[in-house]
Enzyme design. Structure first.
Site, PDB file in Angstrom:
ATOM      1  N   LYS A 113       0.820  -1.215   0.000  1.00 51.68           N
ATOM      2  CA  LYS A 113       0.000   0.000   0.000  1.00 51.68           C
ATOM      3  C   LYS A 113       0.859   1.273   0.000  1.00 51.68           C
ATOM      4  O   LYS A 113       0.410   2.313  -0.446  1.00 51.68           O
ATOM      5  CB  LYS A 113      -0.968  -0.017   1.171  1.00 51.68           C
ATOM      6  CG  LYS A 113      -2.024  -1.114   0.969  1.00 51.68           C
ATOM      7  CD  LYS A 113      -3.192  -1.015   1.896  1.00 51.68           C
ATOM      8  CE  LYS A 113      -4.299  -1.971   1.478  1.00 51.68           C
ATOM      9  NZ  LYS A 113      -3.922  -3.392   1.675  1.00 51.68           N
TER      10      LYS A 113
HETATM   11  C1  LIG Z   1      -4.570  -4.447   1.090  1.00 50.24           C
HETATM   12  C2  LIG Z   1      -3.856  -5.752   1.003  1.00 50.24           C
HETATM   13  C3  LIG Z   1      -4.246  -6.770   0.097  1.00 50.24           C
HETATM   14  C4  LIG Z   1      -5.469  -6.635  -0.778  1.00 50.24           C
HETATM   15  O1  LIG Z   1      -5.306  -5.696  -1.804  1.00 50.24           O
HETATM   16  P1  LIG Z   1      -6.577  -5.101  -2.581  1.00 50.24           P
HETATM   17  O2  LIG Z   1      -6.044  -3.997  -3.402  1.00 50.24           O
HETATM   18  O3  LIG Z   1      -7.529  -4.624  -1.511  1.00 50.24           O
HETATM   19  O4  LIG Z   1      -7.161  -6.214  -3.377  1.00 50.24           O
HETATM   20  C5  LIG Z   1      -3.488  -7.922   0.031  1.00 50.24           C
HETATM   21  N1  LIG Z   1      -2.409  -8.102   0.832  1.00 50.24           N
HETATM   22  C6  LIG Z   1      -2.011  -7.160   1.712  1.00 50.24           C
HETATM   23  C7  LIG Z   1      -0.824  -7.423   2.565  1.00 50.24           C
HETATM   24  C8  LIG Z   1      -2.707  -5.948   1.832  1.00 50.24           C
HETATM   25  O5  LIG Z   1      -2.302  -5.007   2.719  1.00 50.24           O
END
Ligand SMILES: *Cc1c(COP(=O)(O)O)cnc(C)c1O
Length: 469
Positions: A113
């Site tokens: 993220k």
């Molecule tokens: C947010 C997240 C996901 C999921 O990603 P999306 O974009 O919501 O599909 C998967 N793995 C981790 C570690 C995350 O923080």
């Protein structure tokens, strides 16, 4: 480039008009009116660029209301070796012939993220400064999103962050990550409740339009178009690292929750990046796997959403999913409104027609698979024994599904969405060892904490905000 809503609203908007927005006024999500196309000549030109310069090229195709020099400066400030730990920013970690991880988790909070949120911090500060405005970001988190937002917004002029989290329910590492921030513009509010209580308060405050306007409340949730756009870049960067020729095809497997990450892959594919397959990997909360297998979309209530050992994928409703369905249905905003606005509301699910369903894999290259806690443990062990890599639980969900779905001669790239240090308990369960963590975070849990514990009360949260803006 202009933007429209997936539910039919075609009011003319440019990038900065939607930068600070969530949903479109008609309840839809924003998408560009068309996808800029890349050909092999352009790919050849981009192949040698640094990550930041590649990002500038791609973002420029979608952003026509920030002067080129300003955009270049803020992107170059974002994607640096100092912040992301390597000159490639998202290096590949090869596992074996035609199988690699894409390392997306070497930013400040050790999850992918950061890739988008760090850019969002720069874009918000720039645009608010240009308008002479300020923004108070209110969010709810069960872990990764909140910390990524705080590390992106810390110290940014004109921005304050009020982040609600369920008191005592995040992992010790995640709590320490957020609560150790001492920046004056970051406010950690730990509520005596669960994640859904936090989310309900964010909704209640945002629905009070008077309060929202008066205190300039905004969000940074995963439906934000700028976040999705930032994620498109690493599909290109990974492609260049995995191939020698610009016409070679690759596949990606993406551990998915809100469908933001894999939707960015869909955008890259629509632009002409030679992606063979986009494989959606879910955990036991398999709403998306069900859709890609059957054409039926049946979001679950919070009560039917399981708590798993890949918690960042524990979602009931995939908030970005409507974007893909809009493209799948040839951008028919009326049909999208019917499915998401009416059928979901009245009957709790919708089902595609056979013809619509056939297009999922034939035209859009999507497939899916699911993974369980036992699969996760087995895959973490397999990856450690066979390849000498410790992976986190979400990446394990991806690798499990990728091993089932890869095709001979097509490199399969698995997105590494977090580092194992964030989810130490399950790694210890699988391997009997404490996962490695970056040296700079060795003393994280013993740093002084800055957090305010509050009851689950809309009024008290509002009052906290009014006395701190
Ligand atoms: C947010 C997240 C996901 C999921 O990603 P999306 O974009 O919501 O599909 C998967 N793995 C981790 C570690 C995350 O923080």
């Amino acid at each position: 480039m202009k933007y429209l809503s997936t539910r039919g609203d075609r009011t003319e908007r440019h990038f900065c008009d939607i930068l600070l927005e969530g949903l479109a006024p008609d309840g839809g999500l924003y998408l560009p009116t068309s996808y800029p196309q890349v050909d092999s000549a352009l790919l050849a030109r981009w192949r040698g660029l640094s990550y930041a310069d590649l990002a500038v090229e791609i973002l420029s195709l979608y952003i026509d209301d920030i002067p080129a020099d300003d955009l270049k400066a803020l992107v170059r400030r974002t994607y640096t070796e100092a912040v992301f730990g390597s000159p490639q920013i998202t290096p590949l970690k090869p596992l074996e012939e035609d199988l690699a991880l894409v390392a997306l988790s070497n930013g400040p909070t050790l999850a992918f993220k950061d890739m988008a949120m760090q850019l969002l911090g720069q874009l918000f500060e720039y645009e608010l400064g240009r308008r002479g405005e300020t923004l108070n970001i209110l969010g709810a988190t069960s872990g990764d999103t909140g910390s990524a937002a705080e590390y992106a917004m810390r110290g940014k002029a004109g921005i304050q962050v009020f982040m609600l989290s369920p008191n005592g329910r995040m992992s010790p590492f995640q709590q320490a990550q957020m609560f150790s921030l001492q920046d004056a513009n970051i406010h950690n509010l730990a509520l005596d409740g669960v994640f859904d209580d936090c989310q309900d308060i964010v909704k209640a405050v945002s629905n009070d339009l008077d309060f929202k306007r008066r205190y300039r409340i905004g969000t940074v949730n995963s439906i934000n178009w700028a976040r999705l756009l930032a994620q498109v870049v690493y599909y290109f960067a990974a492609f260049f690292q995995a191939t020698r020729r610009d016409d070679q095809r690759v596949s990606f497997t993406v551990p998915s929750g809100n469908f933001g990450n894999v939707c960015a892959g869909h955008v890259a594919r629509m632009m002409g990046l030679p992606i063979e397959r986009l494989v959606v990997a879910t955990n036991e909360n398999d709403v998306l796997d069900e859709f890609f297998r059957t054409g039926v979309y049946r979001p679950r209530g919070a009560a039917q959403t399981l708590e798993t050992s890949s918690p960042s994928m524990d979602i009931s409703k995939a908030s970005n999913f409507e974007r893909f369905v809009f493209d799948l249905l040839d951008r028919d905003g009326n049909r999208v409104r019917q499915l998401f606005g009416e059928q979901l509301a009245t009957q709790g699910f919708f089902a595609l027609t056979e013809a619509e369903r056939a297009r999922i894999s034939e035209r859009f290259g999507f497939s899916s698979g699911r993974s369980t806690h036992a699969d996760r443990l087995a895959t973490i062990r397999l990856c450690h024994q066979r390849y000498g890599h410790v992976i986190d639980t979400h990446t394990a969900d991806g690798l499990k599904v990728a091993l089932e779905q890869r095709q001979p001669g097509v490199p399969m790239l698995v997105l590494e969405t977090a580092l194992p240090a964030k989810f130490a308990a399950t790694i210890e369960e699988a391997l009997g060892l404490v996962p490695p963590r970056p040296a700079a975070l060795a003393d994280l849990e013993s740093r002084p904490k800055r957090v305010q514990v509050l009851p689950v009360s809309v009024e008290q949260i509002k009052q906290f905000i009014t006395t701190h803006v």
